[in-house]
Design an enzyme around this catalytic site. Sequence first.
Site, PDB file in Angstrom:
ATOM      1  N   VAL A 235     -25.718 -12.606   7.192  1.00 26.24           N
ATOM      2  CA  VAL A 235     -25.304 -12.970   5.990  1.00 26.24           C
ATOM      3  C   VAL A 235     -24.207 -12.056   5.352  1.00 26.24           C
ATOM      4  O   VAL A 235     -22.913 -12.843   5.001  1.00 26.24           O
ATOM      5  CB  VAL A 235     -26.265 -13.224   4.815  1.00 26.24           C
ATOM      6  CG1 VAL A 235     -25.758 -13.102   3.398  1.00 26.24           C
ATOM      7  CG2 VAL A 235     -27.336 -14.255   5.141  1.00 26.24           C
TER       8      VAL A 235
ATOM      9  N   GLU B 218     -27.277 -20.472   9.986  1.00 28.35           N
ATOM     10  CA  GLU B 218     -26.705 -19.848  11.057  1.00 28.35           C
ATOM     11  C   GLU B 218     -26.308 -21.160  11.871  1.00 28.35           C
ATOM     12  O   GLU B 218     -27.020 -22.000  12.194  1.00 28.35           O
ATOM     13  CB  GLU B 218     -27.848 -18.807  11.810  1.00 28.35           C
ATOM     14  CG  GLU B 218     -27.980 -17.631  10.991  1.00 28.35           C
ATOM     15  CD  GLU B 218     -29.249 -16.803  11.652  1.00 28.35           C
ATOM     16  OE1 GLU B 218     -29.317 -17.029  12.889  1.00 28.35           O
ATOM     17  OE2 GLU B 218     -29.795 -15.999  10.871  1.00 28.35           O
TER      18      GLU B 218
ATOM     19  N   PHE C 272     -33.584 -32.468   7.970  1.00 31.72           N
ATOM     20  CA  PHE C 272     -35.139 -32.007   8.274  1.00 31.72           C
ATOM     21  C   PHE C 272     -36.192 -32.638   8.399  1.00 31.72           C
ATOM     22  O   PHE C 272     -37.336 -32.386   7.897  1.00 31.72           O
ATOM     23  CB  PHE C 272     -35.348 -30.917   6.951  1.00 31.72           C
ATOM     24  CG  PHE C 272     -34.308 -29.611   7.094  1.00 31.72           C
ATOM     25  CD1 PHE C 272     -34.904 -28.509   7.472  1.00 31.72           C
ATOM     26  CD2 PHE C 272     -32.873 -29.832   6.834  1.00 31.72           C
ATOM     27  CE1 PHE C 272     -33.886 -27.281   7.449  1.00 31.72           C
ATOM     28  CE2 PHE C 272     -32.206 -28.620   6.768  1.00 31.72           C
ATOM     29  CZ  PHE C 272     -32.531 -27.527   7.263  1.00 31.72           C
TER      30      PHE C 272
ATOM     31  N   ALA D 238     -39.160 -34.080  14.332  1.00 29.85           N
ATOM     32  CA  ALA D 238     -40.369 -33.323  14.824  1.00 29.85           C
ATOM     33  C   ALA D 238     -39.992 -32.324  16.009  1.00 29.85           C
ATOM     34  O   ALA D 238     -38.826 -32.531  16.460  1.00 29.85           O
ATOM     35  CB  ALA D 238     -41.171 -34.526  15.190  1.00 29.85           C
TER      36      ALA D 238
ATOM     37  N   CYS E 168     -35.603 -17.106   8.204  1.00 22.02           N
ATOM     38  CA  CYS E 168     -35.923 -17.325   6.741  1.00 22.02           C
ATOM     39  C   CYS E 168     -37.300 -18.024   6.292  1.00 22.02           C
ATOM     40  O   CYS E 168     -38.124 -17.330   5.712  1.00 22.02           O
ATOM     41  CB  CYS E 168     -34.708 -17.684   6.037  1.00 22.02           C
ATOM     42  SG  CYS E 168     -33.207 -16.846   6.269  1.00 22.02           S
TER      43      CYS E 168
ATOM     44  N   LYS F  40     -40.743 -16.063   6.744  1.00 20.77           N
ATOM     45  CA  LYS F  40     -41.003 -15.029   5.780  1.00 20.77           C
ATOM     46  C   LYS F  40     -40.969 -15.236   4.416  1.00 20.77           C
ATOM     47  O   LYS F  40     -41.434 -14.950   3.524  1.00 20.77           O
ATOM     48  CB  LYS F  40     -39.904 -14.058   6.054  1.00 20.77           C
ATOM     49  CG  LYS F  40     -38.636 -13.969   5.524  1.00 20.77           C
ATOM     50  CD  LYS F  40     -37.863 -12.846   5.725  1.00 20.77           C
ATOM     51  CE  LYS F  40     -36.514 -13.142   5.192  1.00 20.77           C
ATOM     52  NZ  LYS F  40     -35.815 -13.363   3.910  1.00 20.77           N
TER      53      LYS F  40
ATOM     54  N   LYS G   3     -32.786 -21.925  16.967  1.00 19.43           N
ATOM     55  CA  LYS G   3     -31.992 -23.235  16.747  1.00 19.43           C
ATOM     56  C   LYS G   3     -30.682 -22.926  17.663  1.00 19.43           C
ATOM     57  O   LYS G   3     -30.484 -21.766  17.846  1.00 19.43           O
ATOM     58  CB  LYS G   3     -31.843 -23.615  15.383  1.00 19.43           C
ATOM     59  CG  LYS G   3     -30.729 -22.789  14.660  1.00 19.43           C
ATOM     60  CD  LYS G   3     -30.694 -23.368  13.555  1.00 19.43           C
ATOM     61  CE  LYS G   3     -29.857 -22.230  12.362  1.00 19.43           C
ATOM     62  NZ  LYS G   3     -29.458 -23.116  11.166  1.00 19.43           N
TER      63      LYS G   3
HETATM   64  N1  LIG Z   1     -29.849 -15.074   8.161  1.00 16.29           N
HETATM   65  C1  LIG Z   1     -29.683 -16.298   7.431  1.00 16.29           C
HETATM   66  O1  LIG Z   1     -29.378 -17.368   8.025  1.00 16.29           O
HETATM   67  C2  LIG Z   1     -29.988 -16.179   5.874  1.00 16.29           C
HETATM   68  C3  LIG Z   1     -29.482 -16.995   5.228  1.00 16.29           C
HETATM   69  C4  LIG Z   1     -29.508 -17.169   3.628  1.00 16.29           C
HETATM   70  C5  LIG Z   1     -30.069 -15.923   3.274  1.00 16.29           C
HETATM   71  N2  LIG Z   1     -30.454 -14.821   4.159  1.00 16.29           N
HETATM   72  C6  LIG Z   1     -30.997 -13.658   3.745  1.00 16.29           C
HETATM   73  O2  LIG Z   1     -30.026 -12.510   3.558  1.00 16.29           O
HETATM   74  C7  LIG Z   1     -30.369 -11.405   3.736  1.00 16.29           C
HETATM   75  C8  LIG Z   1     -29.799 -10.583   5.143  1.00 16.29           C
HETATM   76  O3  LIG Z   1     -30.328 -11.475   6.122  1.00 16.29           O
HETATM   77  P1  LIG Z   1     -29.549 -11.122   7.627  1.00 16.29           P
HETATM   78  O4  LIG Z   1     -30.069 -12.449   8.322  1.00 16.29           O
HETATM   79  O5  LIG Z   1     -28.095 -11.351   7.347  1.00 16.29           O
HETATM   80  O6  LIG Z   1     -30.172 -10.018   7.797  1.00 16.29           O
HETATM   81  P2  LIG Z   1     -29.697  -9.062   9.098  1.00 16.29           P
HETATM   82  O7  LIG Z   1     -30.681  -8.033   9.572  1.00 16.29           O
HETATM   83  O8  LIG Z   1     -28.795  -9.617  10.210  1.00 16.29           O
HETATM   84  O9  LIG Z   1     -28.582  -7.871   8.243  1.00 16.29           O
HETATM   85  C9  LIG Z   1     -29.075  -7.012   7.702  1.00 16.29           C
HETATM   86  C10 LIG Z   1     -28.035  -5.848   7.668  1.00 16.29           C
HETATM   87  O10 LIG Z   1     -28.089  -4.838   6.572  1.00 16.29           O
HETATM   88  C11 LIG Z   1     -28.069  -3.667   7.128  1.00 16.29           C
HETATM   89  N3  LIG Z   1     -28.771  -2.569   6.370  1.00 16.29           N
HETATM   90  C12 LIG Z   1     -29.879  -2.509   5.968  1.00 16.29           C
HETATM   91  N4  LIG Z   1     -29.971  -1.573   5.139  1.00 16.29           N
HETATM   92  C13 LIG Z   1     -28.686  -1.365   4.674  1.00 16.29           C
HETATM   93  C14 LIG Z   1     -28.127  -0.201   3.738  1.00 16.29           C
HETATM   94  N5  LIG Z   1     -28.994   0.598   2.890  1.00 16.29           N
HETATM   95  N6  LIG Z   1     -26.896   0.176   3.789  1.00 16.29           N
HETATM   96  C15 LIG Z   1     -25.853  -0.697   4.697  1.00 16.29           C
HETATM   97  N7  LIG Z   1     -26.506  -1.716   5.344  1.00 16.29           N
HETATM   98  C16 LIG Z   1     -27.971  -1.689   5.473  1.00 16.29           C
HETATM   99  C17 LIG Z   1     -28.621  -3.451   8.557  1.00 16.29           C
HETATM  100  O11 LIG Z   1     -28.260  -2.450   9.505  1.00 16.29           O
HETATM  101  C18 LIG Z   1     -28.063  -5.029   9.035  1.00 16.29           C
HETATM  102  O12 LIG Z   1     -27.125  -4.747   9.789  1.00 16.29           O
HETATM  103  C19 LIG Z   1     -31.982 -11.415   3.885  1.00 16.29           C
HETATM  104  O13 LIG Z   1     -32.762 -11.417   2.465  1.00 16.29           O
HETATM  105  C20 LIG Z   1     -32.075 -12.884   4.284  1.00 16.29           C
HETATM  106  O14 LIG Z   1     -33.342 -13.617   3.831  1.00 16.29           O
HETATM  107  C21 LIG Z   1     -30.404 -14.776   5.411  1.00 16.29           C
END
Ligand SMILES: NC(=O)c1ccc[n+]([C@@H]2O[C@H](COP(=O)([O-])OP(=O)(O)OC[C@H]3O[C@@H](n4cnc5c(N)ncnc54)[C@H](O)[C@@H]3O)[C@@H](O)[C@H]2O)c1
Length: 436
Positions: free
Chosen positions: A11, A154, A251, A254, A262, A265, A323
């Site tokens: 993200v 993603e 969505f 099947a 996401c 969790k 996916k």
């Molecule tokens: N992945 C998706 O498709 C998606 C879509 C919408 C929302 N989200 C939400 O977005 C958030 C992030 O998801 P993601 O998939 O990008 O996670 P991710 O694990 O890919 O990335 C998180 C990053 O944050 C870094 N990080 C952690 N603590 C840190 C700190 N204190 N300082 C600096 N960097 C730090 C980690 O090293 C990691 O690189 C989550 O809450 C998730 O639920 C994800």
Amino acid sequence: MRVTMIGAGYVGLVSGACFADFGHDVTCVDKDAGRVAALNRGEIPIFEPGLPDLVAANMRQGRLKFAADTASVGSSEAVFIAVGTPSRRGDGHADLSFVYEAVREIAPMLSNTAVVVTKSTVPVGTGDEVERILHEKRPDAEIEVASNPEFLREGAAIQDFKHPDRIVVGTSNPRARAVLEEIYRPLYLNAPPIIHVSRRTAELIKYAANAFLATKITFINEIADLCEQVGADVQEVSRGIGLDNRIGSKFLHAGPGFGGSCFPKDTTALLKTAQDYGVPMRIVEAVSAVNEQRKRAMARKVVAALDGSVRGKTVAVLGLTFKPNTDDTRDSPAIPLITALQDLGAVVRSYDPAGMEQAKAKLETVVYCDSAYAAAEGADAVVIATEWEQFRALDLARLKKSMAQPVIVDLRNIYRIEEMKRAKFRYVPVGRTGVE
Ligand SMILES: NC(=O)c1ccc[n+]([C@@H]2O[C@H](COP(=O)([O-])OP(=O)(O)OC[C@H]3O[C@@H](n4cnc5c(N)ncnc54)[C@H](O)[C@@H]3O)[C@@H](O)[C@H]2O)c1
């Protein structure tokens, strides 16, 4: 506008690169120094179509930087938090330790009028706690805290970010609202609706959206099970209901159950919030339980296709990511499918175009192969677990020649029954009558 993005994962990196592309001056900060070094060398640590070019172009033009320290925070008008919020071990609540740690780290650096924006998916009330921490650490500053949940998918993340169905802005503060409107202003040409709501409402919108989508998937999966018993075709049922605008066709595919970083969790975390507030959420509870059971049920489907036992047999699993078009294997249904098959005595070979590196950490005893055909060599069955484009038009004659038995279990329904009949495969799809 000067923006810092804390967290350069799926993200943070996409959001940061897109904000830079809008013309903002963006620094993505990640505590993973190796990741930052790779990004500074021009290497993109995740697989996301279009991202390498977008990052390179904006780095070249000096609008996108990467850092392992929070020095850029001091000069930023907005600081986004985009760190992970995984399930907390043991109780399933969202683990907010990364969010709070990030807030404590940036607190001393923030300018007196900064706007801190939570982009991570966080339970209702998290913004209040972020605000409390900031007021405690910076009692004299006028720092505002807003919520701006992210809805990108993603595999289509850049398109989703630049052409969102809506932008949710959760704050009642006019200054924070103005900062967020300015950041998203370049999108106004596409005119996506901006929903201005309270911070708590914004936080809940994200969970409600994910829980609803997870419900839709689970609903059609249960209809698929019924289709198998009554001789109906779930794909035709999906089309038949999806063309109704009140339902919508998305969505309604099947498959092996929802997974990814996401939905699992977030449905669990929503249930935990609901429990904390004494509000029963029976539909989401059922969705979560049904989806959990489906994982091993998919392994039983493979066992049935191989006449009741996989012991000593070889199964080729095509696809490891949850996916296509991502390398993300977090909570991918392919993982419990493979462990269940191994528990039952199968040798599992596998190929995924992007997910094998991540999968290796979770599944050590799988034989990783460099193509779908290599995985199928000597296999008693091929199981299609992820609908990557390249699995949609496999050379069936070539596949059959190298397999021990011509059996395909298609958990994504990407093949036509007629095609499988012609190629003389035993074909087991989901929610449709296959080929014996
Ligand atoms: N992945 C998706 O498709 C998606 C879509 C919408 C929302 N989200 C939400 O977005 C958030 C992030 O998801 P993601 O998939 O990008 O996670 P991710 O694990 O890919 O990335 C998180 C990053 O944050 C870094 N990080 C952690 N603590 C840190 C700190 N204190 N300082 C600096 N960097 C730090 C980690 O090293 C990691 O690189 C989550 O809450 C998730 O639920 C994800």
